[in-house]
Enzyme design. Structure first.
Site, short mmCIF file in Angstrom:
data_model
loop_
_atom_site.label_atom_id
_atom_site.label_comp_id
_atom_site.label_asym_id
_atom_site.label_seq_id
_atom_site.Cartn_x
_atom_site.Cartn_y
_atom_site.Cartn_z
N ARG A 179 12.07 -17.36 -1.16
CA ARG A 179 11.91 -17.87 0.20
C ARG A 179 12.98 -17.36 1.15
O ARG A 179 12.69 -16.89 2.24
CB ARG A 179 12.00 -19.40 0.22
N THR A 180 14.24 -17.50 0.74
CA THR A 180 15.31 -17.22 1.69
C THR A 180 15.27 -15.75 2.11
O THR A 180 15.27 -15.42 3.29
CB THR A 180 16.69 -17.58 1.08
N LYS A 229 29.94 -1.36 -10.48
CA LYS A 229 31.01 -0.39 -10.76
C LYS A 229 32.37 -1.00 -10.45
O LYS A 229 33.39 -0.30 -10.48
CB LYS A 229 30.82 0.86 -9.90
N ARG A 231 23.84 -13.52 -0.36
CA ARG A 231 23.79 -14.58 -1.38
C ARG A 231 24.53 -14.10 -2.61
O ARG A 231 24.30 -12.97 -3.06
CB ARG A 231 22.34 -14.93 -1.74
N HIS A 258 24.42 -23.81 1.46
CA HIS A 258 23.25 -23.01 1.82
C HIS A 258 22.83 -23.47 3.21
O HIS A 258 21.82 -24.16 3.39
CB HIS A 258 22.14 -23.28 0.79
C1 NCD Z 1 17.49 -23.19 -3.15
C2 NCD Z 1 18.73 -22.40 -3.51
O1 NCD Z 1 18.65 -21.20 -3.74
O2 NCD Z 1 19.77 -23.01 -3.50
N1 NCD Z 1 16.38 -22.40 -2.91
C3 NCD Z 1 16.14 -22.00 -1.62
O3 NCD Z 1 16.84 -21.19 -1.09
N2 NCD Z 1 15.13 -22.58 -0.97
C4 NCD Z 1 17.20 -24.32 -4.04
C5 NCD Z 1 17.13 -24.08 -5.51
O4 NCD Z 1 17.25 -22.95 -5.99
O5 NCD Z 1 16.93 -25.06 -6.20
#
Ligand code: NCD
Length: 326
Positions: free
Chosen positions: A61-62, A90, A111, A139
């Site tokens: 999703r993100t 590396k 991320r 997040h």
């Molecule tokens: C979340 C995350 O990556 O923290 N997912 C997201 O980005 N919607 C929640 C999760 O992984 O449980």
């Protein structure tokens, strides 16, 4: 209240007014991409800006909603298919990667599995950096997406009674959402097994912001009086001991039985992905809004990118590029 050129590492980097600006801009973006049936969908002019996505952890999703958002704004996206297979393998440091990637784009979404990595990345980068999840720390763009969904349904955020349930220890979305809700004057209930309870630092933070969270292990008992139930997944990958995970998986399952007990207007949100904490049998319940919540990730991230790049005015007037009248 200029957001131009800023980073978003923690949700508290933005004031309530700045969060409100993001949500208001996201409403305009939703209109522009034709969310409302009555709204005319606007066509896109090319936007001479590049977004880079660097994901050192899995994401659906993100990452996709960020990429979709940039493309909807008319911009371009460069992306490392699997950042773990990049120069990081590396031994390149995050700071060096941030300096290098800054030279290839106008804004970075990152991320990474380590807590604090987004801060380190933002410090070294020379373009705005957006934290798309740093370990189990924060997040913030998921929190913005959650707030967008809540405000659309409830009209306002102030005073909402919100239960956060599941793996609150490792759940970075809850770590960003809880302080934001506290600062908007919401009443919070933390529902988790003792061993997966909200970290002390987050509890202290929400208390400093004026909230006095109730803490319980009992989901059924906490439902009464809630306006919102925010479910989260037990985060298997963040357990050191797999046996410990096995003990807690399935500890909460929201199904028809509990939904019958729940208040008539209690929304159910979830950042997704779900494992077994929400039974598919409630997906058609009008209170279950998690799929719509996920869809909101696009207008919210369009708004955020446009604000950090300082191009909202241009996109509004269609002067430079971005969203223009057909
Ligand atoms: C979340 C995350 O990556 O923290 N997912 C997201 O980005 N919607 C929640 C999760 O992984 O449980």
């Amino acid at each position: 209240m200029a957001l131009t050129g800023r980073d978003l590492v923690s949700i508290l980097d933005f004031s309530n007014d700045e969060i409100t600006l993001v949500l208001d801009t996201a409403e305009q973006m939703a209109q522009a991409i034709g969310w409302e049936e009555s709204a005319e969908r606007q066509s896109l002019a090319p936007l001479d800006r590049i977004l880079a996505t660097l994901f050192f952890e899995p994401s659906t999703r993100t990452r996709m909603s960020f990429e979709s958002a940039m493309l909807r704004l008319g911009g371009s996206v460069i992306s490392m298919a699997d950042a773990r297979a990049s120069s990081a393998a590396k031994g390149e440091t995050l700071a060096d990667a941030a300096r290098i990637v800054s030279g290839y784009c106008d804004i970075i979404v990152c991320r990474h599995p380590e807590n604090g990595s987004a801060q380190a990345f933002a410090q070294a980068a020379s373009v705005p950096v957006i934290n798309a999840g740093d370990g189990h720390n924060e997040h913030p763009t998921q929190a913005l997406t959650d707030l967008f969904c809540l405000r659309r349904h409830k009209g306002a955020l102030e005073g909402l009674r919100v239960g956060l349930c599941g793996d609150l220890k490792h759940g970075r979305t809850a770590h960003s959402l809880a302080p934001a809700l506290a600062r908007f004057g919401c009443e919070l209930t933390f529902i988790a097994p003792d061993i997966l309870c909200m970290p002390y630092e987050v509890t202290e933070q929400v208390q400093a912001l004026g909230a006095d969270p109730e803490v319980t292990e009992d989901l059924a008992g906490a439902l009464d009086g809630l306006d919102v139930l925010y479910m989260t997944r037990i985060q298997q990958e963040r357990f050191e001991d797999p046996a410990e995970y096995e003990k807690y998986r399935g500890v909460y399952v929201l199904g028809e039985k509990l939904m019958k007990k729940a208040p008539e207007n209690m929304l159910v949100l979830h950042p997704l992905p779900r494992v077994d904490e929400i039974a598919p049998e409630i997906d058609d319940d009008p209170r279950a809004v998690y799929f719509e919540q996920a869809r909101g990730g696009v207008p919210v991230r369009m708004a955020l990118i446009a604000l950090l790049l300082g191009i909202v005015e241009e996109t509004r007037s269609g002067k430079q590029s971005g969203l223009v009248e057909p």
